[in-house]
Design a protein around this motif. Structure first.
Motif, PDB file in Angstrom:
ATOM      1  N   HIS A 215       5.982   2.229   3.684  1.00 51.69           N
ATOM      2  CA  HIS A 215       5.946   1.074   2.775  1.00 51.69           C
ATOM      3  C   HIS A 215       6.394   1.406   1.351  1.00 51.69           C
ATOM      4  CE1 HIS A 215       3.850  -1.649   5.621  1.00 51.69           C
ATOM      5  NE2 HIS A 215       3.594  -0.488   6.179  1.00 51.69           N
TER       6      HIS A 215
ATOM      7  N   HIS B  74      -7.310  -2.002   6.925  1.00 52.78           N
ATOM      8  CA  HIS B  74      -6.203  -1.097   7.269  1.00 52.78           C
ATOM      9  C   HIS B  74      -6.292   0.178   6.433  1.00 52.78           C
ATOM     10  CE1 HIS B  74      -2.347   0.324   8.547  1.00 52.78           C
ATOM     11  NE2 HIS B  74      -1.846   0.262   7.333  1.00 52.78           N
TER      12      HIS B  74
ATOM     13  N   HIS C 294       0.859  -1.182   0.000  1.00 52.88           N
ATOM     14  CA  HIS C 294       0.000   0.000   0.000  1.00 52.88           C
ATOM     15  C   HIS C 294       0.892   1.227   0.000  1.00 52.88           C
ATOM     16  CE1 HIS C 294       0.909  -0.686   4.212  1.00 52.88           C
ATOM     17  NE2 HIS C 294       0.217   0.347   4.653  1.00 52.88           N
TER      18      HIS C 294
ATOM     19  N   HIS D 293       1.187   3.874   2.253  1.00 50.76           N
ATOM     20  CA  HIS D 293       1.618   4.560   3.472  1.00 50.76           C
ATOM     21  C   HIS D 293       3.135   4.753   3.390  1.00 50.76           C
ATOM     22  CE1 HIS D 293      -2.132   3.274   6.021  1.00 50.76           C
ATOM     23  NE2 HIS D 293      -2.370   4.304   5.228  1.00 50.76           N
TER      24      HIS D 293
ATOM     25  N   ASP E 266       0.763  -4.973   6.782  1.00 51.79           N
ATOM     26  CA  ASP E 266       0.058  -4.245   7.833  1.00 51.79           C
ATOM     27  C   ASP E 266      -1.265  -4.903   8.217  1.00 51.79           C
ATOM     28  OD1 ASP E 266       1.947  -2.389   8.384  1.00 51.79           O
ATOM     29  OD2 ASP E 266       0.925  -0.675   7.470  1.00 51.79           O
TER      30      ASP E 266
HETATM   31 ZN   LIG Z   1       0.019   1.032   6.687  1.00 50.36          ZN
END
Ligand SMILES: [Zn+2]
Length: 285
Positions: free
Chosen positions: A107, A186, A102, A104, A207
């Protein structure tokens, strides 16, 4: 197929935020915190080599933000992104595919770097296709107040502009032996890779289950957008993993890289905990 795991770096995050509604009295017994209530997380990346592809799963924070940002994150230890790759035998040009669970910042940040002019941005892995789920891409570029600190435009927009972006739309086999589960709890479109390795399934839990301590269904991060969906998704994954005897690989657990599972009176829990380098010894459990 060849699999290798390395730790880009450790960082610190508020322990309460990582365990949501679970009281500190309980989580601090299984995951230690410092005097500021911070806990240490790892940032492991998995490299999967299969039939002409060299796939890098997640890229860590990167280095584009200022000193204050990284002081706040408290980066320490680890091999670095390019250092870790080098230690297992890869140059940036060798990576054919960057798989981002993803967008974020912890990451995906390492996938984009500053150009030599210090102003523009360019891909860290110039020959790679960058895979992001379609729902995550749509969600991240739209951004939202709740996740604004996590979706940084300098990490995300250059990927779109580069023409190297592949949007993954379905839970498909993206590469030979490499399938994807798409989750929404998430953040919408979190991708969890399930890798078939010598007839065993290895799950990079990302996550969805960041540490061993997050295996219990209600031990979830308060970062999750929709915790009831996280519970359903963990139940689905852990159920399949128990029956199929999967091996779980943790991106964020400071100490534990992998585990197998067993059913206990309290629900599904970790059985054996071991290093990734010992993974083959756990194939016949
Ligand atoms: Zn995350």
């Amino acid at each position: 197929m060849k699999l290798q795991l390395f730790n880009i770096a450790n960082f610190k995050v508020d322990g309460g935020a990582m365990f949501g509604v679970v009281p500190k009295l309980l989580w601090s017994r299984v995951y230690s915190s410092d005097e500021n209530n911070l806990i240490t997380l790892a940032l492991r990346s998995l490299v999967v080599e299969t039939e002409g592809h060299v796939i890098l799963i997640d890229t860590g924070w990167g280095d584009k933000q200022d000193e204050k940002f990284f002081r706040h994150v408290n980066l320490h230890g680890g091999e670095g992104l390019l250092g870790g790759l080098k230690n297992i035998g890869y140059n940036p040009e060798d990576i054919t595919d960057v798989f981002l669970t993803h967008l974020h910042a912890d990451h995906c940040g390492g996938g984009v770097k500053r150009a030599v002019n210090g102003v523009d941005f360019e891909l860290t892995f110039p020959g790679a296709t960058y895979h992001v789920s379609a729902p995550q891409w749509e969600w991240a570029v739209k951004n939202n107040l709740r996740e604004a600190d996590s979706f940084l435009e300098e990490n995300i927009l250059p990927i779109g502009k580069s023409g190297h972006l592949n949007l993954v739309k379905n839970e498909e086999e993206l590469f030979p032996g490499f399938s994807v589960m798409i989750c929404y709890g998430h953040t919408p479109g979190l991708m969890i890779p399930l890798i078939k390795y010598n007839d065993k399934i290895i799950v990079y839990t990302g996550d969805l289950i960041p540490t061993v301590a997050h295996i219990p269904l209600i031990w979830n991060m308060s970062y999750d957008i929709e915790s009831l969906k996280t519970i359903d998704e963990k139940e689905r994954l852990l159920g399949a993993a128990l029956i199929g005897k999967y091996i779980l690989v943790f991106q964020h657990d400071e100490h534990i890289e992998c585990c197998t599972l067993e059913m206990t009176q309290k629900g599904i829990r970790a059985k054996d905990k071991f290093d990734f380098s010992d993974i083959l010894q756990h194939f016949n459990f």
